[in-house]
Design an enzyme around this catalytic site. Structure first.
Site, short mmCIF file in Angstrom:
data_model
loop_
_atom_site.label_atom_id
_atom_site.label_comp_id
_atom_site.label_asym_id
_atom_site.label_seq_id
_atom_site.Cartn_x
_atom_site.Cartn_y
_atom_site.Cartn_z
N LYS A 281 0.86 -1.19 0.00
CA LYS A 281 0.00 0.00 0.00
C LYS A 281 0.89 1.24 0.00
O LYS A 281 1.71 1.44 0.89
CB LYS A 281 -0.91 0.00 1.24
N ASP A 286 -2.55 10.10 3.84
CA ASP A 286 -3.96 9.73 3.99
C ASP A 286 -4.68 10.75 4.87
O ASP A 286 -4.65 10.67 6.09
CB ASP A 286 -4.06 8.32 4.62
N LYS A 293 -10.10 12.89 8.28
CA LYS A 293 -9.68 12.46 9.61
C LYS A 293 -9.64 13.65 10.56
O LYS A 293 -9.46 14.79 10.12
CB LYS A 293 -8.26 11.87 9.52
N ASP A 304 1.50 6.18 5.71
CA ASP A 304 0.53 5.28 5.10
C ASP A 304 1.08 4.62 3.82
O ASP A 304 0.37 3.88 3.15
CB ASP A 304 -0.78 6.02 4.82
N ASP A 363 -12.22 7.15 3.76
CA ASP A 363 -11.02 6.88 4.54
C ASP A 363 -10.64 5.39 4.51
O ASP A 363 -9.56 5.01 4.95
CB ASP A 363 -11.24 7.35 5.99
N GLU A 365 -9.52 3.75 2.10
CA GLU A 365 -8.98 3.86 0.75
C GLU A 365 -7.92 2.81 0.43
O GLU A 365 -7.71 2.48 -0.74
CB GLU A 365 -8.39 5.26 0.53
N ARG A 367 -7.80 -0.42 0.85
CA ARG A 367 -8.35 -1.59 0.17
C ARG A 367 -8.75 -1.27 -1.26
O ARG A 367 -8.74 -2.14 -2.13
CB ARG A 367 -9.53 -2.14 0.99
N1 BES Z 1 -4.36 4.31 6.94
C1 BES Z 1 -5.54 4.12 7.69
C2 BES Z 1 -5.36 3.11 8.82
C3 BES Z 1 -4.53 3.58 9.99
C4 BES Z 1 -5.04 4.48 10.88
C5 BES Z 1 -3.27 3.06 10.16
C6 BES Z 1 -4.27 4.89 11.96
C7 BES Z 1 -2.52 3.45 11.26
C8 BES Z 1 -3.01 4.38 12.14
C9 BES Z 1 -6.67 3.62 6.79
O1 BES Z 1 -6.67 4.11 5.51
C10 BES Z 1 -7.93 4.04 7.43
O2 BES Z 1 -8.15 5.20 7.52
N2 BES Z 1 -8.75 3.08 7.86
C11 BES Z 1 -9.97 3.37 8.50
C12 BES Z 1 -10.99 2.40 8.00
C13 BES Z 1 -12.40 2.73 8.42
C14 BES Z 1 -12.86 3.98 7.75
C15 BES Z 1 -13.29 1.56 8.07
C16 BES Z 1 -9.76 3.23 10.01
O3 BES Z 1 -8.99 2.35 10.42
O4 BES Z 1 -10.32 4.02 10.75
ZN ZN Z 2 -4.87 4.70 4.77
MN MN Z 3 -7.67 5.96 5.37
#
Ligand code: BES
Ligand code: ZN
Ligand code: MN
Length: 510
Positions: A281, A286, A293, A304, A363, A365, A367
């Site tokens: 990835k 992000d 966020k 990210d 968010d 994204e 996947r």
């Molecule tokens: N890159 C983030 C995941 C992440 C967050 C990694 C904090 C490390 C620290 C990912 O893209 C994300 O934002 N995931 C969301 C998914 C949700 C919207 C279903 C998450 O984990 O909140």
């Molecule tokens: Zn992310």
């Molecule tokens: Mn995200």
């Protein structure tokens, strides 16, 4: 830093060989016990009982974590001896060894020592051999000496004294220990690259920068590298990847790096040379997109792209080790930004394999860019595909910052990765991937939704990916909790380069 091996043949009475070589210090382990054993006993004899006197005086108890630098030693090739407490011999395992090694390196690095002879790798470590110990000691030292100063206007790169490290090992281990040095240095170099890419700010480490990094890696290590731009990505039909890239002015890149250590696949090789594909990835920032966020620690979303970073680091390590297998690194990379033309909650997009996806949260994204890369990977008829991603905050809730989350349907592949993770001291923990969780991804309007709600957020993210990884054995590593550290020690860790490198070393039978 230069690492070398000095073998001592105990059967030929050369047990004391490590004592005569010239160096500034000999690093020597002392167990919490009355009697000296192994190298400590030999050293004691050569120094007319110095070590026993120090122990008897109570200056070195052998307790784990303690160290004592003894200056002005005579009778041996070195002018100092660094005694390192090892704790109880019957509890001396991988972890205790690691702690002793780090304590030793801290003292050596804190002094003016230029040349060190290191004997701890000869110690009896539970379930590990001297070869493993050499590699672990190199990785520990390189971990401690890593510094990211590229962005400082006046980097304080005070010259390091330590230049040369000689590992004393048993003669029977000599050949393998030399391989261990090569592997240790290659993995450390790979981790440094991964850490540098992660630590770079997101205005420098853009998708374009990652594309250039791939080309440079290709030139330096003879990899075939392709970097596809917007037009080519469109032609491939990667609607899901492009939906994420849309809101940013940074153009997306799709990077493919080929390492051919086993020779080309042919009709004759009948799949024997089928590559391992690593998919990383590469979200260089992000923001969350329209589902933006909160501001706290948002800077850390420059990390990210650490999955992509670990693919770069592992490709570098594999090429430097010259492993006899084929590895392909695939990196979809873009920014996730809010904008007037950004993808919105409710949008339905079409992925490369035709699956329609309802974007309920922009968010989620990672996947969306990985699913198209997983479809793309089919063309290589891979022996296995492993994707690496800072995919879910939920993975941090589940496993914290110690274990990487491992997901796989294929028990054999999961087992291989878990074995590699233990061997490399780069821990991972398997989480479930039952089909029952797929229900959470139901969409009223498209084939699938891009989020599955709060329960088991890491599992439903993996479930989403699993729908696109049907043509080959596949595993997913969620490194959200392990790719970087926050707080005062903020910085990329270089994980899971050790795990991935070990997995590939094992696959290559090296
Ligand atoms: N890159 C983030 C995941 C992440 C967050 C990694 C904090 C490390 C620290 C990912 O893209 C994300 O934002 N995931 C969301 C998914 C949700 C919207 C279903 C998450 O984990 O909140
Ligand atoms: Zn992310
Ligand atoms: Mn995200």
């Amino acid at each position: 830093m230069d690492f070398s091996i000095k073998a001592c043949d105990w059967s030929k009475g050369e047990a004391n060989g490590f004592l005569t070589g010239k160096s500034d210090v000999i690093v020597l382990g002392i167990f919490e016990a009355q009697t000296l054993t192994g190298a400590a006993r030999d050293m004691d004899a050569a120094t007319k009982g110095l070590i026993s006197r120090v122990v008897k005086a109570g200056d070195m108890s052998g307790r784990a974590g303690t160290t004592l630098l003894v200056p002005e030693v005579t009778g041996i090739g070195a002018s100092r001896v660094l005694l390192v407490g090892l704790g109880k011999q019957d509890a001396f395992n991988q972890k205790a060894y690691g702690e002793a090694v780090r304590a030793a390196w801290r003292v050596v690095l804190g002094s003016k020592i230029g040349q060190a002879t290191f004997t701890l790798a000869q110690l009896p470590i539970q379930d590990r051999d001297g070869v493993w110990a050499v590699r672990a000691a190199i990785l520990a030292l390189r971990e401690l000496t890593y510094k990211f100063t590229q962005m400082k206007s006046k980097p304080d790169n005070g010259a390091r004294s330590l230049k040369k490290i000689v590992f004393s090992v048993d003669s029977a281990d000599e050949k393998a220990a030399k391989v261990a040095v090569k592997q240790g240095v290659a993995i450390a170099n790979g981790m440094d690259l991964t850490r540098d890419l992660g630590n770079l700010p997101p205005n420098v480490c853009t998708p374009t920068y990652l594309g250039q990094t791939a080309k440079k890696l290709g030139r330096d290590f003879k990899l075939k590298v392709e970097v596809l731009g917007q037009k080519q990505i469109e032609a491939l039909g990667m609607g899901s990847f492009l939906s994420v890239a849309k809101g940013s002015i940074e153009p997306p890149q799709f990077i493919v790096m080929h390492y051919q250590g086993a020779g080309a696949e042919s009709a004759k090789s009948k799949g024997k040379n089928a590559p391992i594909v690593l998919v990383g990835k590469g979200i260089t920032f992000d923001s969350g997109g329209i589902s933006i966020k909160p501001g706290e620690a948002m800077d850390e979303m420059k990390y990210d792209m650490c999955g992509a970073g670990s693919v770069f680091g592992t490709m570098r390590a594999v090429a430097e080790m010259g492993l006899k297998l084929n590895v392909i690194g695939v990196i979809p990379t873009c920014e996730n930004m809010p904008a007037g033309n950004a993808v919105k909650p409710g949008d339905i997009i079409t992925s490369m394999n035709g699956t329609t996806i309802e974007v309920l949260n922009t968010d989620a994204e990672g996947r969306l860019i990985l699913c198209d890369a997983l479809t793309y990977a089919e063309r290589f008829k891979p022996a296995a595909v492993v994707d690496i991603a800072t995919l879910t905050g939920a993975c941090i809730i589940a496993l914290g910052h110690h274990n990487t989350g491992l997901f796989a349907k294929d028990d054999a592949l999961a087992g291989e990765l878990l074995d590699a993770s233990r061997e490399a001291a780069d821990p991972a923990w398997r989480l479930p991937l039952d089909d029952e969780y797929q229900d959470q991804l139901k969409s009223n309007f498209a084939d699938v939704a891009n989020i599955g709600g709060r329960p088991a957020g890491s599992v439903t993210a993996a479930c989403f990916l699993s729908r696109f990884a049907t043509a080959y054995p596949w595993a997913h590593l969620d490194i959200a909790g392990t790719a970087w550290k926050s707080g005062a020690a903020k910085g990329a860790t270089g994980r899971p380069v050790p795990l991935l490198s070990q997995f590939l070393i094992d696959r290559a039978g090296a």
